[in-house]
Design an enzyme around this catalytic site. Sequence first.
Site, PDB file in Angstrom:
ATOM      1  N   CYS A  42      39.212  -1.876  70.057  1.00 28.78           N
ATOM      2  CA  CYS A  42      38.730  -2.979  69.744  1.00 28.78           C
ATOM      3  C   CYS A  42      37.755  -3.750  70.664  1.00 28.78           C
ATOM      4  O   CYS A  42      36.658  -3.150  70.840  1.00 28.78           O
ATOM      5  CB  CYS A  42      39.917  -4.029  69.403  1.00 28.78           C
ATOM      6  N   GLU A  49      47.535   1.136  67.686  1.00 26.10           N
ATOM      7  CA  GLU A  49      48.864   0.823  68.060  1.00 26.10           C
ATOM      8  C   GLU A  49      49.496  -0.279  67.124  1.00 26.10           C
ATOM      9  O   GLU A  49      50.622  -0.383  67.204  1.00 26.10           O
ATOM     10  CB  GLU A  49      48.809   0.061  69.393  1.00 26.10           C
ATOM     11  N   HIS A  88      42.828  -1.039  65.517  1.00 26.28           N
ATOM     12  CA  HIS A  88      43.980  -0.886  66.307  1.00 26.28           C
ATOM     13  C   HIS A  88      44.914   0.188  66.015  1.00 26.28           C
ATOM     14  O   HIS A  88      45.732   0.185  65.446  1.00 26.28           O
ATOM     15  CB  HIS A  88      44.852  -2.283  66.219  1.00 26.28           C
TER      16      HIS A  88
END
Lengths: 252, 208
Positions: free
Chosen positions: B85, B192, B190
């Site tokens: 990001c 994650e 993202h």
Amino acid sequence: MLTKRIIPCLDIKDGRTVKGTNFVNLRDAGDPVALGALYAQQGADELVFLDITATVERRDTLRELVLKIARQINIPFTVGGGIKSVEDVGLLLKSGADKVSVNTAAFNDPALIKDIALEFGSQCVVLAIDTKKEEDGEWYVYLHGGRTKTNTRCIDWAREAAALGAGEILLTSMNNDGTKNGFALDITRMLATELSIPVIASGGAGTMEHFNTVFKEGLADAALAASIFHFKEIGIPELKAYLQQQNIPVRL
Amino acid sequence: MSTPQKIAIVNYGMGNIHTVYKKIQQTNSAPTIVSTAEELLNADKIVLPGVGHFAKAMENLQRNGLLDALNDLVLHKKKPVLGICLGMQLMSKFSEEGDVEGLGWIDAKVMRFQIKDQLTHKIPQTGWNSIQKHGDSPLLKKIDDNAEFYFLHSYHYHAPSYTNVIASTVFEYEYISAVQKENIFGTQFHPEKSHDTGLQLLNNFIAL
């Protein structure tokens, strides 16, 4: 293209998932972490965990819960319930939450929204608004889990919160919540049209058609529901397959 | 079993890095959160996460003495780095967000979304969108074309060519959503927060 989000909501009291009707009459719906992990596996796009426990130790229990959730869940999740300070937010984010939702404390002290946004970014601030349509036809903001009426119109508070740095609005219609008669389309559409930030519609989901309508007519960016998922009345995979048939972009 | 790789997650005071830390713990590696140049030196690989304002991020990197250390490890020692990001955006030459120079590792600039239909395209873009793969980067191994990832951003890459582009995404128009230049990797989305597909990407990075 960006998909519309389906967000199961888990209301938590004393470590268990509960669900009421029009904000009262709570029923037990299971272990929140296990339920959340199941929903993530089934294709939920995000999760919201709202702690409605009213004890003084709540801050620590909420933190422990967030740690457990973060270990088991690989999709974004929002945590809310009694968040009053930037420090509270810091603890929850450090425990693994992606976003926090604020409600009453932000209404009483709007600077809280700005402070959280400045410290951690707008993307992690979800402003939850509980709103009720009164006889004059206007939607008003309610506080304390729907127990306290204010004289502020929902649209006015939503506008102010967006200007202060809220990243999303989680809009719950108290008239619709728990009724399974569908989302409140008028206020959802008003907020979605007038605000430049995403609006999550909540309250009233009973059928798959209700989701289709809140995306097409309410112009919601996301739709949140609880009991229909907890009590297995609608499965997330079948809901998404249906929405795709209705030409709503969804993540399958 | 060999010793787990040391993955340094760079903490420069921008946003929530704990989700990244917790997900990298699920891969076969030993992540640590580092805030100083000294701590960074021992890393096998570097993750540059972050959300927030570009100019403030550059200022923090500079102030913490991380800028020179990062340049040395990435450009000279060729340690693999993954920017996520804002972390990916920082790898560019310049950003409109604050009108400041970035790390300059990738020939690109960062610009704000130029959206015409703002009713159906709210900024920041928030939610799941798909990526179209370009070429065959090891970062996207075992990840399908059109796989969906979680996005949350108001700015995006703009590059003179697609030389370093490994994925693009459509949000009203097509833009760059992942890049690779040798040992330098970046994702606008993202991993994650992107369920099993995201974990696959993180595992790919660890496996490099």
